[in-house]
Scaffold this motif. Structure first.
Motif, PDB file in Angstrom:
ATOM      1  N   GLY A  24     -40.400 116.548  24.365  1.00 39.32           N
ATOM      2  CA  GLY A  24     -39.646 117.001  23.209  1.00 39.32           C
ATOM      3  C   GLY A  24     -39.388 118.486  23.264  1.00 39.32           C
ATOM      4  O   GLY A  24     -39.101 119.048  24.330  1.00 39.32           O
ATOM      5  N   SER A  63     -41.513 118.704  17.960  1.00 39.52           N
ATOM      6  CA  SER A  63     -40.783 117.482  17.650  1.00 39.52           C
ATOM      7  C   SER A  63     -40.733 116.662  18.931  1.00 39.52           C
ATOM      8  O   SER A  63     -40.100 117.068  19.911  1.00 39.52           O
ATOM      9  CB  SER A  63     -39.362 117.810  17.162  1.00 39.52           C
ATOM     10  N   TYR A  64     -41.419 115.529  18.934  1.00 39.43           N
ATOM     11  CA  TYR A  64     -41.532 114.708  20.141  1.00 39.43           C
ATOM     12  C   TYR A  64     -40.526 113.564  20.098  1.00 39.43           C
ATOM     13  O   TYR A  64     -40.492 112.786  19.146  1.00 39.43           O
ATOM     14  CB  TYR A  64     -42.947 114.146  20.274  1.00 39.43           C
ATOM     15  N   ASP A  65     -39.715 113.484  21.147  1.00 38.46           N
ATOM     16  CA  ASP A  65     -38.763 112.387  21.290  1.00 38.46           C
ATOM     17  C   ASP A  65     -39.414 111.175  21.952  1.00 38.46           C
ATOM     18  O   ASP A  65     -39.008 110.036  21.723  1.00 38.46           O
ATOM     19  CB  ASP A  65     -37.554 112.823  22.118  1.00 38.46           C
ATOM     20  N   VAL A  71     -41.564 108.483  18.299  1.00 35.51           N
ATOM     21  CA  VAL A  71     -40.982 109.739  17.822  1.00 35.51           C
ATOM     22  C   VAL A  71     -41.784 110.239  16.616  1.00 35.51           C
ATOM     23  O   VAL A  71     -42.011 109.500  15.660  1.00 35.51           O
ATOM     24  CB  VAL A  71     -39.507 109.528  17.425  1.00 35.51           C
ATOM     25  N   ASP A  73     -43.179 114.239  14.451  1.00 38.45           N
ATOM     26  CA  ASP A  73     -43.259 115.697  14.352  1.00 38.45           C
ATOM     27  C   ASP A  73     -44.714 116.110  14.188  1.00 38.45           C
ATOM     28  O   ASP A  73     -45.545 115.349  13.676  1.00 38.45           O
ATOM     29  CB  ASP A  73     -42.441 116.208  13.166  1.00 38.45           C
ATOM     30  N   GLU A  74     -45.003 117.357  14.582  1.00 36.72           N
ATOM     31  CA  GLU A  74     -46.375 117.847  14.541  1.00 36.72           C
ATOM     32  C   GLU A  74     -46.391 119.336  14.203  1.00 36.72           C
ATOM     33  O   GLU A  74     -45.588 120.101  14.718  1.00 36.72           O
ATOM     34  CB  GLU A  74     -47.048 117.617  15.891  1.00 36.72           C
ATOM     35  N   PHE A 119     -42.436 115.600   6.870  1.00 39.68           N
ATOM     36  CA  PHE A 119     -41.590 116.682   7.378  1.00 39.68           C
ATOM     37  C   PHE A 119     -40.172 116.443   6.853  1.00 39.68           C
ATOM     38  O   PHE A 119     -39.512 115.472   7.233  1.00 39.68           O
ATOM     39  CB  PHE A 119     -41.573 116.701   8.902  1.00 39.68           C
ATOM     40  N   LYS A 121     -36.446 117.843   6.738  1.00 39.02           N
ATOM     41  CA  LYS A 121     -35.611 118.784   7.500  1.00 39.02           C
ATOM     42  C   LYS A 121     -34.213 118.886   6.904  1.00 39.02           C
ATOM     43  O   LYS A 121     -33.613 117.887   6.510  1.00 39.02           O
ATOM     44  CB  LYS A 121     -35.510 118.337   8.960  1.00 39.02           C
ATOM     45  N   VAL A 156     -37.636 123.416   7.559  1.00 34.69           N
ATOM     46  CA  VAL A 156     -38.591 122.320   7.705  1.00 34.69           C
ATOM     47  C   VAL A 156     -39.666 122.478   6.635  1.00 34.69           C
ATOM     48  O   VAL A 156     -40.447 123.431   6.663  1.00 34.69           O
ATOM     49  CB  VAL A 156     -39.236 122.316   9.106  1.00 34.69           C
TER      50      VAL A 156
END
Length: 289
Positions: A24, A63-65, A71, A73-74, A119, A121, A156
């Protein structure tokens, strides 16, 4: 610590066997954090790296795809740098993720202080105007008006979830304009975890990263500190701070002064299996798979 105790820690079957791969993008922002705030999170096993009352902390927003949990977010809140010879590394005070699976794995198998979060956005693209208008001839020879590429503003909002209730932690305002993503680099980051409700032992693991990195303007972080609860601020003699005051201290870390921001694009991160560090014998034992 004996091997029977180590064997109680097993890798989550849904994540598969390590190493675990995450792909990501991320922002790693370094802040000057007051040492007195950071020390509330640091275990007694470590010495905080500090100078003139401050340490180097900040946050890691990713943000990991692609990941074992899909998928998600962290946000990793980092209060400071700890020293455990012969290495030093960042210590995570809170890991906020919008994935129940990632939260469960972080808590029970990596020893992270993971919490489920929301999260929210909002992305706004603003077309920047040219500096001046020119005539057709200048346009023909390449000296005419050029429209600048749009600048993306992303807000965010991160809120920690406790059942149906949500507590706002912070709002992170990001700006992205340039297409150049920087050179490709490889690095390995040793990390410590544990001393949590789920894993009281001290763990050590490695993150191997390959990405394109560039320095960017630090993100603007905003948030509100909550009125502290009337307690002694501790859970027990070996752990950090109470959950309510912990949220307040994490917000303080996020609101501290930024000094450097690095943007990671085309990120591929490989996380190795954690190792249990025995403080009594100064040995390390592999976690069972």
């Amino acid at each position: 610590m004996n091997y029977t105790e180590v064997g109680k820690i097993k890798c989550a079957s849904t994540y598969g066997k390590p190493p675990w791969i995450f792909k990501g993008s991320a922002l790693y922002q370094l802040h000057l954090v007051k040492a007195e705030i950071a020390k509330a999170f640091i275990p007694k096993d470590f010495r905080l790296v500090e100078a003139f009352g401050y340490t180097l902390g900040g946050f890691f927003l990713a943000s990991y795809d692609e990941s074992p949990a899909g998928v998600f977010d962290e946000l990793v809140v980092i209060p400071g740098i700890v020293w455990n010879p012969p290495t030093s590394c960042a210590w995570a005070a809170r890991v906020l993720v919008n994935s129940d699976e990632a939260c469960d794995h972080g808590r029970k198998h990596v020893g992270l202080p993971s919490q489920v979060a929301r999260f929210t956005k909002k992305i706004t693209a603003v077309q920047r105007q040219p500096k001046a208008k020119t005539n057709g001839f200048l346009n023909m020879i390449g000296l005419g008006t050029t429209l600048y590429p749009p600048k993306d503003f992303a807000d965010v909002q991160v809120s920690e979830m406790q059942g149906p209730a949500a507590t706002d932690i912070c709002n992170i305002a990001l700006t992205t304009a340039d297409k150049w993503m920087g050179p490709t680099i490889k690095m390995s980051l040793p990390s410590y975890s544990g001393h949590t409700e789920y894993i009281p032992n001290l763990l050590k693991y490695s993150c191997h990263m390959e990405c394109r990195v560039r320095a960017v303007k630090p993100a603007k972080v905003s948030g509100t500190l909550y009125s502290p609860k009337e307690d002694n601020g501790t859970v027990n003699s070996t752990t950090e701070v109470s959950k309510d005051n912990g949220q307040n201290l994490c917000i303080s870390v996020m609101l501290s002064r930024p000094i450097l921001a690095l943007e990671f694009n085309c990120l591929k991160m490989r996380v190795e299996a954690p190792i249990v560090v025995s403080s009594s014998s100064k040995r390390s034992l592999k976690v069972s798979n």
